[in-house]
Motif scaffolding. Structure first.
Motif, PDB file in Angstrom:
ATOM      1  N   ASN A   1      37.394   1.029   6.517  1.00  0.00           N
ATOM      2  CA  ASN A   1      37.746  -0.159   5.518  1.00  0.00           C
ATOM      3  C   ASN A   1      38.100   0.131   4.413  1.00  0.00           C
ATOM      4  OD1 ASN A   1      37.154  -1.517   7.181  1.00  0.00           O
ATOM      5  ND2 ASN A   1      34.737  -1.943   6.567  1.00  0.00           N
TER       6      ASN A   1
ATOM      7  N   ASN B   1      37.091   0.260   1.041  1.00  0.00           N
ATOM      8  CA  ASN B   1      35.706   0.537   0.202  1.00  0.00           C
ATOM      9  C   ASN B   1      35.478   1.767   0.404  1.00  0.00           C
ATOM     10  OD1 ASN B   1      34.752  -2.680   0.248  1.00  0.00           O
ATOM     11  ND2 ASN B   1      33.786  -2.003   2.711  1.00  0.00           N
TER      12      ASN B   1
ATOM     13  N   ILE C   1      23.583   2.892  -2.369  1.00  0.00           N
ATOM     14  CA  ILE C   1      25.278   2.047  -1.990  1.00  0.00           C
ATOM     15  C   ILE C   1      24.754   0.641  -3.878  1.00  0.00           C
ATOM     16  CG2 ILE C   1      26.811  -0.074  -0.720  1.00  0.00           C
ATOM     17  CD1 ILE C   1      25.191   1.843   1.331  1.00  0.00           C
ATOM     18  N   ASP C   2      26.328   1.046  -4.107  1.00  0.00           N
ATOM     19  CA  ASP C   2      25.533  -0.509  -4.767  1.00  0.00           C
ATOM     20  C   ASP C   2      26.272  -2.256  -4.035  1.00  0.00           C
ATOM     21  OD1 ASP C   2      27.641  -2.635  -6.521  1.00  0.00           O
ATOM     22  OD2 ASP C   2      27.862  -0.701  -7.700  1.00  0.00           O
ATOM     23  N   PRO C   3      25.524  -2.670  -4.130  1.00  0.00           N
ATOM     24  CA  PRO C   3      25.433  -3.685  -3.301  1.00  0.00           C
ATOM     25  C   PRO C   3      26.232  -4.838  -3.427  1.00  0.00           C
ATOM     26  CG  PRO C   3      23.883  -4.394  -5.068  1.00  0.00           C
ATOM     27  CD  PRO C   3      24.073  -3.125  -5.175  1.00  0.00           C
TER      28      PRO C   3
ATOM     29  N   THR D   1      29.740  -4.308  -4.508  1.00  0.00           N
ATOM     30  CA  THR D   1      31.164  -3.483  -4.545  1.00  0.00           C
ATOM     31  C   THR D   1      31.274  -2.979  -3.148  1.00  0.00           C
ATOM     32  OG1 THR D   1      30.698  -1.440  -5.457  1.00  0.00           O
ATOM     33  CG2 THR D   1      31.717  -2.620  -6.628  1.00  0.00           C
ATOM     34  N   LYS D   2      29.897  -2.141  -2.784  1.00  0.00           N
ATOM     35  CA  LYS D   2      29.237  -2.287  -1.235  1.00  0.00           C
ATOM     36  C   LYS D   2      30.721  -0.498  -1.150  1.00  0.00           C
ATOM     37  CE  LYS D   2      29.514  -5.606   1.941  1.00  0.00           C
ATOM     38  NZ  LYS D   2      29.880  -5.892   3.285  1.00  0.00           N
ATOM     39  N   LYS D   3      29.921   0.203  -2.915  1.00  0.00           N
ATOM     40  CA  LYS D   3      30.886   1.258  -2.986  1.00  0.00           C
ATOM     41  C   LYS D   3      29.479   2.218  -2.255  1.00  0.00           C
ATOM     42  CE  LYS D   3      32.715   4.812  -5.938  1.00  0.00           C
ATOM     43  NZ  LYS D   3      33.594   4.354  -7.586  1.00  0.00           N
TER      44      LYS D   3
ATOM     45  N   THR E   1      19.722   0.231   8.159  1.00  0.00           N
ATOM     46  CA  THR E   1      21.239   0.710   7.190  1.00  0.00           C
ATOM     47  C   THR E   1      21.063   2.321   7.574  1.00  0.00           C
ATOM     48  OG1 THR E   1      21.643   0.857   5.102  1.00  0.00           O
ATOM     49  CG2 THR E   1      19.804   1.693   5.828  1.00  0.00           C
TER      50      THR E   1
ATOM     51  N   TYR F   1      33.138   3.823   5.027  1.00  0.00           N
ATOM     52  CA  TYR F   1      32.766   2.389   5.439  1.00  0.00           C
ATOM     53  C   TYR F   1      33.480   1.599   6.822  1.00  0.00           C
ATOM     54  CZ  TYR F   1      29.337   0.436   3.126  1.00  0.00           C
ATOM     55  OH  TYR F   1      28.298  -0.245   2.450  1.00  0.00           O
TER      56      TYR F   1
ATOM     57  N   GLU G   1      30.015  -3.755  10.514  1.00  0.00           N
ATOM     58  CA  GLU G   1      30.589  -2.880  10.004  1.00  0.00           C
ATOM     59  C   GLU G   1      29.420  -1.703   8.988  1.00  0.00           C
ATOM     60  OE1 GLU G   1      32.927  -3.418   5.724  1.00  0.00           O
ATOM     61  OE2 GLU G   1      31.217  -4.231   5.529  1.00  0.00           O
ATOM     62  N   THR G   2      29.406  -0.657   9.056  1.00  0.00           N
ATOM     63  CA  THR G   2      28.825   0.423   9.054  1.00  0.00           C
ATOM     64  C   THR G   2      29.198   1.664   8.170  1.00  0.00           C
ATOM     65  OG1 THR G   2      27.507   1.913  10.459  1.00  0.00           O
ATOM     66  CG2 THR G   2      29.105   1.638  11.036  1.00  0.00           C
TER      67      THR G   2
END
Length: 219
Positions: free
Chosen positions: A98, A100, A128-130, A132-134, A148, A174, A181-182
């Motif tokens: 992905n 990200n 993890i930034d919720p 941006t998923k960064k 997680t 990601y 997604e993982t």
């Protein structure tokens, strides 16, 4: 005169026999016994390393995680590290990266955060930034988390051992796999060979040769 000579001869013969008999009955010294014992008895160790046989018999992730916490440090390194790599290694056909933002950490950075812990006392997870998923950073957690991505110290140490404890880099990315997604790990070793690892890879349930479900592994 003849009687005197004969008497002396018999006396010397009797003394010689007595000395020989005493030598045969004489017990060996403590030093000689110790030397024999040290030669025949191998050096004792605190414990012999164990296999993963009992771990493999457990049916739930929770039971497996508990067993590793209790006995993981006693498993033979070659058995454990081989099992860990086989469990978590995935091929490039099994996931889709992905876009990200990923995170890159050196082995030295990870080792500095984890070297004080036994091999299954802690797991590596992620901050993890919720929105941006960064992936902002790694974090060390005291248990295996099925909600997680979390990787055992055994995985990192096995990869480091393969690379002679050199300062290799781990990239956390990601990706989308069959289970959704993982976060996977990308490793470029000292020979520039790339490998990928996923924490949801054991056991694989296959139907007609296709992976339909992954169960997260604490190994």
């Amino acid at each position: 005169m003849k009687k005197t000579v004969l008497f002396l001869f018999l006396s010397l013969a009797m003394v010689g026999c007595k000395d020989e008999k005493n030598q045969k009955n004489e017990k060996p010294s403590e030093n000689s016994e110790n030397m024999v014992q040290e030669t025949l008895v191998p050096e004792k160790k605190d414990y012999d390393c164990i296999t993963l046989k009992k771990y493999d018999m457990l049916s739930t992730t929770a039971d497996q995680a508990d067993w590793l916490f209790e006995y993981g440090k006693a498993v033979c390194d070659d058995i454990l590290f081989d099992a860990v790599q086989r469990t978590h290694t995935i091929s490039t056909t099994e996931f889709k990266p992905n876009p990200n933002g990923g995170l890159k950490k050196s082995w030295n950075e990870i080792k500095s955060k984890t070297s004080q812990f036994a091999i299954y006392d802690r797991y590596v997870s992620f901050d993890i930034d919720p929105a941006t998923k960064k992936i902002k950073d790694i974090k060390i957690i005291p248990y295996f988390d099925t909600k997680t991505p979390s990787y055992s110290l055994a995985l990192f140490r096995s990869i480091a051992k393969q690379n002679n404890d050199g300062n290799i880099y781990f990239e956390f990315l990601y990706a989308t796999v069959k289970a959704g997604e993982t976060i996977i790990i990308k490793v470029t070793d000292l020979n520039n060979q790339v490998s990928y690892f996923d924490y949801s890879d054991d056991p694989k349930k296959k139907e007609a040769g296709v992976i339909t479900r992954r169960i997260k592994s604490p190994l």
